[in-house]
Design a protein around this motif. Sequence first.
Motif, short mmCIF file in Angstrom:
data_model
loop_
_atom_site.label_atom_id
_atom_site.label_comp_id
_atom_site.label_asym_id
_atom_site.label_seq_id
_atom_site.Cartn_x
_atom_site.Cartn_y
_atom_site.Cartn_z
N VAL A 11 25.56 -8.17 -18.14
CA VAL A 11 26.78 -8.83 -17.70
C VAL A 11 27.85 -8.61 -18.77
N LEU A 12 29.03 -8.20 -18.34
CA LEU A 12 30.17 -8.02 -19.23
C LEU A 12 31.17 -9.14 -18.98
N ILE A 13 31.57 -9.81 -20.03
CA ILE A 13 32.62 -10.81 -19.95
C ILE A 13 33.57 -10.56 -21.11
N GLY A 14 34.79 -10.17 -20.77
CA GLY A 14 35.71 -9.74 -21.82
C GLY A 14 35.13 -8.53 -22.53
N ASP A 15 35.09 -8.59 -23.84
CA ASP A 15 34.53 -7.47 -24.60
C ASP A 15 33.09 -7.73 -25.03
N GLN A 16 32.48 -8.77 -24.48
CA GLN A 16 31.10 -9.10 -24.82
C GLN A 16 30.13 -8.53 -23.80
N VAL A 17 28.99 -8.05 -24.28
CA VAL A 17 27.93 -7.50 -23.44
C VAL A 17 26.70 -8.38 -23.59
N LEU A 18 26.21 -8.91 -22.47
CA LEU A 18 25.04 -9.77 -22.47
C LEU A 18 23.94 -9.11 -21.65
N LEU A 64 32.65 -13.54 -9.47
CA LEU A 64 32.93 -14.82 -10.12
C LEU A 64 31.58 -15.51 -10.27
N HIS A 65 31.12 -15.64 -11.50
CA HIS A 65 29.81 -16.22 -11.76
C HIS A 65 29.94 -17.73 -11.85
N GLU A 66 29.36 -18.45 -10.88
CA GLU A 66 29.47 -19.90 -10.85
C GLU A 66 28.46 -20.53 -11.81
N PRO A 67 28.63 -21.82 -12.15
CA PRO A 67 27.68 -22.49 -13.03
C PRO A 67 26.26 -22.39 -12.48
N SER A 68 25.36 -21.82 -13.25
CA SER A 68 24.02 -21.55 -12.75
C SER A 68 23.11 -21.14 -13.90
N ILE A 69 21.82 -21.06 -13.58
CA ILE A 69 20.84 -20.50 -14.50
C ILE A 69 20.17 -19.35 -13.78
N CYS A 70 20.02 -18.22 -14.45
CA CYS A 70 19.42 -17.02 -13.88
C CYS A 70 18.21 -16.63 -14.71
N LEU A 71 17.04 -16.74 -14.10
CA LEU A 71 15.78 -16.38 -14.76
C LEU A 71 15.28 -15.06 -14.21
N VAL A 72 15.17 -14.06 -15.05
CA VAL A 72 14.65 -12.75 -14.63
C VAL A 72 13.14 -12.74 -14.81
N ALA A 73 12.44 -12.38 -13.75
CA ALA A 73 10.99 -12.26 -13.83
C ALA A 73 10.57 -10.84 -14.17
N GLN A 74 11.40 -9.87 -13.78
CA GLN A 74 11.08 -8.46 -14.01
C GLN A 74 12.36 -7.64 -13.98
N GLY A 103 12.46 -12.33 -21.10
CA GLY A 103 12.39 -13.13 -22.33
C GLY A 103 13.58 -14.03 -22.56
N ARG A 104 14.69 -13.74 -21.88
CA ARG A 104 15.92 -14.52 -22.07
C ARG A 104 16.56 -14.81 -20.72
N PHE A 105 17.11 -16.00 -20.56
CA PHE A 105 17.80 -16.34 -19.33
C PHE A 105 19.30 -16.43 -19.58
N LEU A 106 20.05 -16.29 -18.50
CA LEU A 106 21.51 -16.41 -18.56
C LEU A 106 21.90 -17.76 -17.98
#
Length: 302
Positions: free
Chosen positions: A59-66, A44-54, A71-74
């Motif tokens: 992440v799959l939600i329904g039929d969407q793939v993120l 269960l992904h709670e309200p947040s910001i996830c910054l990848v450094a490396q 270069g991009r944050f979630l």
Amino acid sequence: MPRLFDMIELIEKYTGGVDGAHETAIPRVRLFRFSTPTEPLHALHEPSICLVAQGKKRVLIGDQVLDYDAGRFLAASVDVPVVGQVIEASKDAPYLCFKLEIDRAALAALALEMGPAVQSGDASLGLALSETTPELLDAALRLLRLAETPRDIPMLAPLAERELLYRLLAGEFGARLRQLAYADSKLSQVNRAIGWIKQNFREAFSVETLAAEARMSTSALHLHFKQVTSLSPLQYQKQMRLQEARRLIFAEAMDAARAAHEVGYDSPSQFSREYRRLFGAPPVQDVTRLREAALPIGAAAP
């Protein structure tokens, strides 16, 4: 990019080169490190910001793939069930991630202080990707660097966190987050429904009861709830039940029948069928595999 190198260095320092999720002395900030790709994990992904450094995460939600990386944050605006997987990581270049749980009260107060913005009447998917700007990365670095001087955290962390939230609200994801500041927005109404399900997921409920809690019509609830979470309210409840049962079996060594009863199932056979459908194996087999692989339960690594 010097900022990114600094973030990599700090995450490696504060995780001690050890894989897994790591708490910090900074409120709501967690760090993640994985030196190999992971299996898909339900969470269960709670309200947040996830910054990848490396590295890279999927992440799959329904039929969407993120897919997101340096270069991009979630960003997540509500609690949403997802399947998460680290897809790019190695010993030489481990997956490294900074996660800040969003303080909803602080976010709403700042949104109101910033003044009115263009509001959308519709709810949107509760997860989105956006460009990691230098300004956003700077704010995250200022917040993370406070771990070096714990005495400064009580006074300076709220300021750094406020800047990071400001960057979020001023960016392309801001319009979606701003909906949480308005009680009559569709996102806020769906968020009320989600909160009610989280508190009452063990009990059977009618959609009419949930719609009343959300202050929506039943048709509007169905439409906007699915837009935000990719699930119907009853599907959302089912995922919450099954994820909690999995945690009970894994972390508390509870047998499957008792775990099923604890989360609200009257039929062990129905529980077993639905558990297998979601996690790909019956409870005992699934949890044995997780233990052998030393995989975490309850939260996907951001």
